[in-house]
Design a protein around this motif. Structure first.
Motif, PDB file in Angstrom:
ATOM      1  N   GLU A 129    -131.971  -1.076 -54.882  1.00 65.14           N
ATOM      2  CA  GLU A 129    -132.480  -0.669 -56.277  1.00 65.14           C
ATOM      3  C   GLU A 129    -131.685  -1.667 -56.928  1.00 65.14           C
ATOM      4  N   LEU A 130    -130.573  -1.963 -56.659  1.00 66.09           N
ATOM      5  CA  LEU A 130    -129.654  -3.191 -57.322  1.00 66.09           C
ATOM      6  C   LEU A 130    -130.258  -4.479 -57.221  1.00 66.09           C
ATOM      7  N   PHE A 131    -131.119  -4.950 -56.304  1.00 65.71           N
ATOM      8  CA  PHE A 131    -131.585  -5.859 -56.003  1.00 65.71           C
ATOM      9  C   PHE A 131    -132.978  -6.164 -56.675  1.00 65.71           C
ATOM     10  N   GLU A 132    -133.635  -5.062 -56.661  1.00 69.57           N
ATOM     11  CA  GLU A 132    -134.993  -4.669 -57.454  1.00 69.57           C
ATOM     12  C   GLU A 132    -134.647  -5.008 -59.097  1.00 69.57           C
ATOM     13  N   ASP A 133    -133.548  -4.400 -59.451  1.00 71.38           N
ATOM     14  CA  ASP A 133    -133.403  -4.463 -60.922  1.00 71.38           C
ATOM     15  C   ASP A 133    -132.993  -6.018 -61.291  1.00 71.38           C
ATOM     16  N   LEU A 134    -132.121  -6.444 -60.246  1.00 69.97           N
ATOM     17  CA  LEU A 134    -131.890  -7.923 -60.542  1.00 69.97           C
ATOM     18  C   LEU A 134    -133.114  -8.831 -60.474  1.00 69.97           C
ATOM     19  N   ASN A 135    -134.106  -8.590 -59.516  1.00 69.32           N
ATOM     20  CA  ASN A 135    -135.338  -9.336 -59.377  1.00 69.32           C
ATOM     21  C   ASN A 135    -136.236  -9.153 -60.692  1.00 69.32           C
TER      22      ASN A 135
END
Length: 258
Positions: A129-135
């Motif tokens: 979820e963190l990486f999705e938000d950053l992407n």
């Protein structure tokens, strides 16, 4: 009777033995003191990080439970107000939009201070979820690949891993100017390995190790030491950077406390 030469020889031999014994006990004392200082330094570092995490949890709770609740109440009161003139209606709608943005920011800060999802759903989902938000920001492209099941670890272990990965990503985005980050979690010979690489500007590893201030590396290395893990950094100017974190087998054999 002993000859004068033999007496001198025996005297020198005894002197050498005494000096060797003194040197041995000196080195033994030095090693013990070094180990004691290292242990005390490690305990102090651990205490500081634990205190930092506890303070983050307290601040996150204050933001979410107190400030967030008050602002939500204000939003309700404003939304319930009678519009009156068209100008008043526009002002109220603008105020509600600002409050929504503020609540969203508070939730983001609260999550950064204490990622609740890490408690509830584990490391893999929290990172996903963190990486999705950053992407979704469009500022970075993160490719996340893992070939392991969810680690059965105590939260204090997971939070160190999460903070290490988060700090490395922050360094890549803020200092290295990276546009792409590749992250892989795998199990190799009964040990966890985390590989992180970016396409940033890179740096001289020896220079950075000599001067840890302001790079975020000091915080990373402190947590690595707490985990009794190893961190290998490969980089050179203009060639990006690669981090390889290896976690010992006893690290993930610990079961979480319920």
């Amino acid at each position: 009777m002993l000859t004068e030469e033999k007496q001198i020889y025996i005297g020198l031999l005894l002197t050498a033995i005494i000096l060797a014994v003194i040197l041995f006990f000196f080195l033994l004392s030095f090693i013990k003191q070094f180990r004691l200082n290292r242990r005390l330094q490690h305990e102090k570092m651990l205490a500081e990080i634990v205190a930092l995490e506890n303070e983050r949890k307290r601040m996150a709770a204050d933001l979410h439970d107190e400030i967030g609740a008050v602002i939500s109440g204000i939003k309700f009161l404003i939304s319930s107000a009678k519009y009156g003139t068209p100008a008043a209606q526009r002002n109220i709608e603008t105020a509600v939009k600002h409050i929504d943005a503020l609540l969203s920011r508070i939730r983001e800060i609260s999550y950064n201070l204490d990622p609740v999802i890490l408690h509830r759903k584990g490391l893999l989902i929290a990172l996903t979820e963190l990486f999705e938000d950053l992407n979704n920001t469009g500022k970075i492209k993160i490719l996340f690949n893992y070939q392991i099941d969810e680690p059965a670890l105590r939260h204090d272990k997971l939070i160190h891993l999460y903070r290490i990965i988060r700090e490395i990503i922050n360094n890549s985005m803020k200092h290295a100017g990276a546009s792409y980050i590749n992250i892989a979690l795998k199990e190799v010979k009964n040990k966890y390995e985390i590989h992180i690489s970016d396409d940033g500007i890179g740096f001289d590893v020896r220079t950075v190790h000599k001067n840890l201030q302001g790079t975020g590396l000091r915080n990373i290395l402190s947590r690595v030491e707490i985990l009794k893990a190893t961190l290998q950094i490969e980089s050179e100017p203009g060639a990006g950077v690669k981090y390889i974190l290896k976690i010992p087998s006893f690290f993930y054999e610990e079961k979480p406390h319920h």
